[in-house]
Design a protein around this motif. Structure first.
Motif, PDB file in Angstrom:
ATOM      1  N   CYS A 552       3.165  31.346 -28.917  1.00  0.00           N
ATOM      2  CA  CYS A 552       1.758  31.209 -28.566  1.00  0.00           C
ATOM      3  C   CYS A 552       1.172  30.017 -29.301  1.00  0.00           C
ATOM      4  CB  CYS A 552       0.999  32.491 -28.906  1.00  0.00           C
ATOM      5  SG  CYS A 552      -0.718  32.426 -28.382  1.00  0.00           S
ATOM      6  N   TYR A 553       1.434  28.838 -28.765  1.00  0.00           N
ATOM      7  CA  TYR A 553       0.906  27.613 -29.367  1.00  0.00           C
ATOM      8  C   TYR A 553      -0.102  26.976 -28.412  1.00  0.00           C
ATOM      9  CZ  TYR A 553       4.663  28.643 -32.558  1.00  0.00           C
ATOM     10  OH  TYR A 553       5.459  29.277 -33.473  1.00  0.00           O
ATOM     11  N   GLY A 554      -0.521  25.768 -28.719  1.00  0.00           N
ATOM     12  CA  GLY A 554      -1.638  25.155 -27.994  1.00  0.00           C
ATOM     13  C   GLY A 554      -1.521  25.243 -26.476  1.00  0.00           C
ATOM     14  N   GLY A 555      -0.325  24.906 -25.965  1.00  0.00           N
ATOM     15  CA  GLY A 555      -0.160  24.865 -24.517  1.00  0.00           C
ATOM     16  C   GLY A 555       0.055  26.221 -23.884  1.00  0.00           C
ATOM     17  N   ILE A 557      -1.770  29.011 -24.651  1.00  0.00           N
ATOM     18  CA  ILE A 557      -2.890  29.935 -24.791  1.00  0.00           C
ATOM     19  C   ILE A 557      -3.531  30.279 -23.450  1.00  0.00           C
ATOM     20  CG2 ILE A 557      -5.188  30.214 -25.810  1.00  0.00           C
ATOM     21  CD1 ILE A 557      -4.122  28.672 -28.265  1.00  0.00           C
ATOM     22  N   THR A 558      -3.756  29.266 -22.617  1.00  0.00           N
ATOM     23  CA  THR A 558      -4.404  29.521 -21.330  1.00  0.00           C
ATOM     24  C   THR A 558      -3.556  30.448 -20.471  1.00  0.00           C
ATOM     25  OG1 THR A 558      -5.601  27.451 -21.344  1.00  0.00           O
ATOM     26  CG2 THR A 558      -5.164  28.425 -19.186  1.00  0.00           C
ATOM     27  N   ARG A 559      -2.270  30.117 -20.392  1.00  0.00           N
ATOM     28  CA  ARG A 559      -1.346  30.897 -19.581  1.00  0.00           C
ATOM     29  C   ARG A 559      -1.284  32.343 -20.089  1.00  0.00           C
ATOM     30  NH1 ARG A 559       4.870  30.719 -19.078  1.00  0.00           N
ATOM     31  NH2 ARG A 559       4.825  30.112 -21.260  1.00  0.00           N
ATOM     32  N   ARG A 561      -3.510  33.928 -21.897  1.00  0.00           N
ATOM     33  CA  ARG A 561      -4.745  34.678 -21.700  1.00  0.00           C
ATOM     34  C   ARG A 561      -4.836  35.180 -20.263  1.00  0.00           C
ATOM     35  NH1 ARG A 561      -8.364  31.106 -21.544  1.00  0.00           N
ATOM     36  NH2 ARG A 561      -8.759  31.483 -19.349  1.00  0.00           N
TER      37      ARG A 561
ATOM     38  N   GLU B 240       2.654  35.160 -38.330  1.00  0.00           N
ATOM     39  CA  GLU B 240       2.289  35.351 -36.930  1.00  0.00           C
ATOM     40  C   GLU B 240       3.495  36.004 -36.289  1.00  0.00           C
ATOM     41  OE1 GLU B 240       1.976  33.885 -32.604  1.00  0.00           O
ATOM     42  OE2 GLU B 240       3.597  33.654 -34.058  1.00  0.00           O
ATOM     43  N   TYR B 257      -4.407  27.041 -33.868  1.00  0.00           N
ATOM     44  CA  TYR B 257      -4.269  27.648 -32.535  1.00  0.00           C
ATOM     45  C   TYR B 257      -4.676  29.109 -32.558  1.00  0.00           C
ATOM     46  CZ  TYR B 257      -1.264  23.628 -31.265  1.00  0.00           C
ATOM     47  OH  TYR B 257      -0.770  22.386 -31.005  1.00  0.00           O
ATOM     48  N   TRP B 258      -4.202  29.811 -33.572  1.00  0.00           N
ATOM     49  CA  TRP B 258      -4.408  31.260 -33.605  1.00  0.00           C
ATOM     50  C   TRP B 258      -5.830  31.649 -34.003  1.00  0.00           C
ATOM     51  CZ3 TRP B 258       0.554  30.895 -36.949  1.00  0.00           C
ATOM     52  CH2 TRP B 258       1.642  30.555 -36.108  1.00  0.00           C
ATOM     53  N   TYR B 263      -8.625  21.401 -31.145  1.00  0.00           N
ATOM     54  CA  TYR B 263      -7.538  20.435 -31.277  1.00  0.00           C
ATOM     55  C   TYR B 263      -7.511  19.529 -30.058  1.00  0.00           C
ATOM     56  CZ  TYR B 263      -5.255  24.104 -28.510  1.00  0.00           C
ATOM     57  OH  TYR B 263      -4.974  25.052 -27.566  1.00  0.00           O
ATOM     58  N   HIS B 271      -2.065  19.963 -24.220  1.00  0.00           N
ATOM     59  CA  HIS B 271      -3.275  20.777 -24.038  1.00  0.00           C
ATOM     60  C   HIS B 271      -4.276  20.501 -25.160  1.00  0.00           C
ATOM     61  CE1 HIS B 271      -2.052  23.942 -20.961  1.00  0.00           C
ATOM     62  NE2 HIS B 271      -1.040  23.080 -21.017  1.00  0.00           N
ATOM     63  N   ARG B 278     -10.932  24.213 -22.369  1.00  0.00           N
ATOM     64  CA  ARG B 278      -9.512  23.888 -22.504  1.00  0.00           C
ATOM     65  C   ARG B 278      -9.129  22.948 -21.368  1.00  0.00           C
ATOM     66  NH1 ARG B 278      -7.161  26.703 -26.397  1.00  0.00           N
ATOM     67  NH2 ARG B 278      -8.120  28.668 -27.072  1.00  0.00           N
ATOM     68  N   GLU B 303     -10.462  24.194 -17.930  1.00  0.00           N
ATOM     69  CA  GLU B 303     -11.178  25.448 -17.691  1.00  0.00           C
ATOM     70  C   GLU B 303     -12.215  25.613 -18.794  1.00  0.00           C
ATOM     71  OE1 GLU B 303      -8.752  28.903 -18.122  1.00  0.00           O
ATOM     72  OE2 GLU B 303      -8.102  28.369 -20.133  1.00  0.00           O
ATOM     73  N   ARG B 320      -2.359  38.624 -33.174  1.00  0.00           N
ATOM     74  CA  ARG B 320      -0.976  38.192 -33.425  1.00  0.00           C
ATOM     75  C   ARG B 320      -0.724  37.851 -34.893  1.00  0.00           C
ATOM     76  NH1 ARG B 320       1.990  36.529 -28.766  1.00  0.00           N
ATOM     77  NH2 ARG B 320       3.180  35.079 -30.066  1.00  0.00           N
TER      78      ARG B 320
END
Lengths: 595, 373
Positions: A552-555, A557-559, A561, B240, B257-258, B263, B271, B278, B303, B320
């Protein structure tokens, strides 16, 4: 009024795909009934489903003129489920064209209808169709017709409905061989309703054949079976376009509109007489259509329940032979228990509901109507397996039987017998129609036939075998109800009644299937098949231990969620059975797989 | 709780740089990475520099408190190109700068170049020390290479470093996994940070087409629980779901991120997140480079989260980590017994609960918590 000796009434008896609709089209063209520019294929089949499946569900009739004679072509429904409707259509005729595909030979259902026609004392004009095809074997087929039906092979006509070859000769043969109707114009009116359809503007439009007396457009009518009285709104003939007339005499076929709200008020087989001068006796042969096959129909989306109710009401206007009543299921929610004449009828109704009313439905496995005799001496009719009383209260159970006729190429003799025996069939008769073809007659439980029997028969004989059946009363059998339990709570939609010898197999199959379909929960979930309190089979859906997404990293998160939002939404749609959350799709898949 | 301070690091801002070049594609990988675009490296690095500069002007890019070069395989990018991109990024004092490396690329020269450019942290994919398991994962390197490279990284003098492991690959036994953990912890200088990932079948990957090689959930659950026990015993704290760190060695960038922090992603398929919006860049390096060269916005999609989505996402991410969620955000039901435990006014996942985090997440009630602070 037409003189009876210039009238010929006939129907075409044929197997699916043997070319009945094409022949009807040719007859309409040849007699000039339809302007060639307006001609379309399967002209007489009005429903989309009829055109797509190449079968006739509603009977039609059409009046054409040929060499100064009036011909009424009475189209019959083309499937075993509609046997009674066929018999009413045949009762309106004096002759029948037996149309057989010259490359395939006579099929079981054609044979059955043909026997029915002979019982009605109809003159049979046998015709081999598709003689233009390379695979056609008219010699063999003609010999078979002679052997099976006792018709002279030399009298069998040969045509191609597709090209029109031989069709004028066929019409000439109908004129020459089919006797004109008999009927006394001076007797009180007796007319037979042999089909009724609902029209949203005109109400019920019935197909009618006058037997005795005269139907006058000014008459007040009495329906001898329903007892209802009706004023005529319109009578007429179909050419095939409807043309109103002032009267119809003996032997004439036409339509009747009399302000009737649904087809249940004008059933096939009804005798129409004059209210002022009623006939003493109705015509013979009336029967209330009885549903033979039952299933629950549920909207996949519970919000569509009112739409389903509306749709069933509307369909029933046009089809008095299916029944429905509200049913509620813990697994599937609210829906309706529906009764049908047979499997095809069930499929057609369901398909029309989905297609014409845009509903998404799930159907429970088809069931039949059992007679349960209880230890206290009473009797209960059970068409929903979940309602069969507990074993301790049951004395015995009777199930509906069929007399099934199967025609098959001789090479599949063993295969067919094996299938029938595995379905508890008792062989009544086996006869070689020719060295290549065998006829079997079995008495077999209806319940065994409604579950994929026809598909099995077809696939095991590469599509060559054909099947016809008629009800053969009830017989006592060692029947038990198998319940499926999820976490010890019964799932009503899966309860089934089977012969005791098949209970284990069914129980194992269903528990295994449900184990695969039920998502793992936070705890172990037992899945059991049981007769009363006795467990036949057990599987366990092991508790789920891991569902987390590793990354669960930056790219991500959207997916992630979106996935979780979807799961959260999906949770609301789960059905809870015995504390177990089951997505409705699992039940739906289990029922689909059970086909 | 020590880590709850790291989560919610105020004023933190991260920059992620995507490096979409690989020597070969691993069977399980669904990342936007390519094995046949090495000729684009120089123009790609140029485009990244341009994108950074434009972001500074157009978005008022804050000073970075962390930079992360991920991929793909950043270590395949010639060090001077990587340094050029890093130089373009305005960094706060003490900025953490991580570069992901493949073992076969690691040399003393490369590590020196990174140190010279300002890199403070290395993250290297070892995955497994069993040749058979590595082969099954479609990884090219040999276990010896990976451990030797880890030794080089450990000796090079970075402020922190990490090794990645993957469990549940085809043919992996419990003993294989124990050995992988043991080999890594048994290094002369063991890594201060470890990521251990349950092998995940991503749609569209070669692995997805071979059900026989898919991991068994129960086996993975066993190995996860074992991993957590071994690492806790070796002085690592859970950071995590898939990450463990010795005190002071949490990855500041990932913490961002968490914590639903802000960023900016640079490069193809990267992303970004700023204050509930985002967005992501064009997926292929070719199209990204072309867009930047043409002066066109490389954004491919975006989004904007509404208040409820933001609240739910914030809780889902925090769940997490050891920070957990406010007790009110989870219903007190028997079904969650054993999966969640109370820590002050926070509800935190137990080891069993971590494995079922998705299920627990679907029970979250964001409305009970109110607006995020």
């Amino acid at each position: 009024m037409l003189s009876v000796d210039r009238i010929r009434n006939f129907s075409i008896i044929s197997h699916v795909d043997h070319g009945k609709s094409t022949l009807s089209d040719r007859i309409l063209e040849l007699t000039g009934a339809v302007d060639p520019r307006l001609m379309r294929e399967q002209y007489l089949d009005s429903m989309d489903i009829e055109r797509e499946r190449g079968i006739t569900i509603k009977a039609q009739n059409v009046r054409v003129t040929w060499r100064d004679h009036t011909l009424h072509l009475i189209d019959t429904p083309g499937h075993v489920d509609f046997g009674y409707e066929v018999s009413r259509s045949l009762a309106a005729c004096e002759g029948a064209v037996l149309l057989v595909d010259a490359s395939q030979g006579i099929q079981a259902q054609t044979l059955a209808n043909c026997y029915q026609a002979l019982e009605h004392d109809l003159e049979i004009v046998a015709v081999l169709n598709k003689i233009d095809l390379p695979a056609a074997d008219p010699e063999r087929c003609a010999a078979e017709i002679e052997q099976v039906l006792g018709l002279d092979a030399a009298d069998v006509l040969r045509i191609s409905a597709k090209t029109g070859e031989g069709v004028p000769e066929l019409l000439d043969a109908v004129l020459a061989r089919v006797p004109p109707p008999t009927g006394d114009p001076d007797l009180p009116l007796r007319a037979l309703i042999f089909d009724s359809a609902y029209d949203q503007y005109r109400g019920v439009v019935s197909s009618i054949r006058v037997v005795d007396g005269t139907l006058d457009a000014r008459d007040r009518l009495r329906f001898m079976h329903s007892g209802a009285r009706h004023d005529i709104e319109e009578i007429g003939v179909r050419t095939p376009e409807p043309v109103p007339v002032v009267s119809l005499g003996p032997g004439e076929v036409g339509y009747l509109i009399a302000g009737i709200k649904d087809v249940g008020g004008a059933r096939s087989g009804e005798t129409v007489t004059s209210d002022v001068r009623p006939a003493p006796e109705p015509l013979a042969g009336y029967r209330d259509p009885k549903p033979m096959v039952f299933c629950g129909l549920f909207p996949i989306d519970g919000d569509e329940l009112p739409d389903l109710r509306d749709a069933l009401e509307k369909l029933r206007l046009n089809d008095a032979s299916f029944t429905y009543e509200p049913e509620s299921s813990r697994a599937l929610g609210f829906g309706f228990r529906c009764g049908f004449l047979g499997l095809l009828h069930m499929e057609i109704v369901r398909e029309r509901l989905e297609r014409e009313f845009d509903l998404a439905l799930i159907a429970t496995a088809p069931s039949v109507a059992y007679r349960a005799f209880l230890t206290d001496g009473s009797e209960v009719r059970v068409d929903n397996p979940s309602e069969l009383p507990e074993p301790s209260q049951l004395d015995h159970v009777d199930e509906p039987m069929l007399r099934a006729t199967i025609l098959t190429p001789a090479e599949y003799t063993g295969t067919v017998m094996e299938l029938c025996q595995s379905r508890r069939g008792e062989l009544v008769r086996m006869e070689y129609l020719s060295p290549e073809r065998v006829e079997f007659v079995y008495v077999i439980p209806l319940a065994e036939v409604v579950v994929s029997f026809f598909d099995q028969l077809k696939s095991r004989t590469k599509g060559y075998a054909s099947l016809d059946y008629e009800p053969e009363g009830y017989a006592t059998a060692d029947l038990v109800k198998v319940d499926l339990l999820i976490n010890r709570a019964p799932v009503d939609a899966f309860s089934t009644i089977v012969h005791r010898t098949q209970a284990d197999v069914y129980g194992r199959r269903m528990t295994e299937k449900l184990r695969e379909l039920i998502p793992r929960q936070l705890f172990d979930v037992p899945i059991q098949a049981a007769i009363g309190g006795r467990v036949l089979a057990r599987e366990t859906v092991k508790a789920r231990r891991k569902d987390v997404l590793a990354k669960c990293y930056g790219g991500d998160i959207t997916r992630k969620r979106k996935l979780l939002e979807k799961q959260k939404e999906g949770k609301k749609k789960m059905k809870s059975i015995g504390r177990v959350e089951v997505p409705q799709e699992a039940f739906v898949s289990a029922l689909r797989l059970d086909d | 709780m020590s880590t709850s301070e790291a989560v919610g690091d105020r004023g933190a801002f991260g920059v992620y740089v995507h490096v979409p070049f690989c020597a070969s594609r691993c069977d399980y990988c669904a990342f936007a990475t390519y094995v046949d675009r090495d000729h684009l490296m120089a123009s790609y690095a140029d485009a990244c520099v341009s994108e950074v500069r434009r972001a500074v002007v157009e978005e008022g890019l804050p000073e970075a408190t962390s930079v992360f070069f991920g991929g793909g395989t950043p270590s395949r990018l010639p060090a001077h190109l990587l340094a050029a991109v890093l130089d373009a990024i305005v960094r706060a004092p003490g900025c953490e700068v991580t570069v992901e490396c493949n073992p076969e690329d690691v040399t003393d020269e490369l590590l020196d170049a990174y140190l010279g450019a300002g890199v403070t942290r290395i993250s290297m994919g070892v995955q497994s020390t069993s040749p058979r398991v590595l082969d099954g994962l479609g990884r090219r390197h040999q276990p010896g290479t990976a451990l030797a490279a880890a030794a080089l990284v450990g000796a090079a003098g970075f402020a922190s470093w990490n090794l990645d492991l993957i469990f549940g690959g085809a043919g992996e036994t419990d003993a294989d996994w124990e050995r992988s953990l043991g080999d890594v912890l048994g290094l002369d200088r063991p890594p201060p940070h470890l990521s251990a990932y349950a092998l995940t079948v991503e749609p569209g990957t070669p692995l997805a087409r071979h059900p026989a090689r898919h991991p068994d959930e129960d086996v993975q659950a066993d190995r996860y629980e074992r991993t957590d026990a071994v690492l806790e015993a070796a002085g690592y704290a859970w950071e995590e779901i898939s990450n463990w760190a010795r005190p002071g060695h949490q990855c500041r960038h990932n913490q961002l991120y968490w914590a639903q922090g802000d960023y900016r992603g640079i490069g193809s398929a990267a992303h970004s997140h700023r204050a509930g919006r985002r967005w992501w860049n064009l997926r292929t390096p070719d199209r990204f480079v072309h867009a930047i060269q043409a002066g066109v916005d490389p954004t491919a999609g975006a989004e904007v989260l509404d208040v409820r989505q933001r609240a739910f996402e914030r809780l889902a991410l925090a769940l997490r980590t050891p920070a957990g969620v406010p007790v009110a955000a989870l219903p007190d039901t028997s079904e969650l017994a054993g999966l969640v435990e109370r820590s002050g006014d926070r509800a935190v996942l137990t080891v069993r609960g971590r494995l079922l985090a998705n299920m627990v997440t679907t029970r979250l009630v964001p409305d009970a918590v109110g607006e995020p602070a």
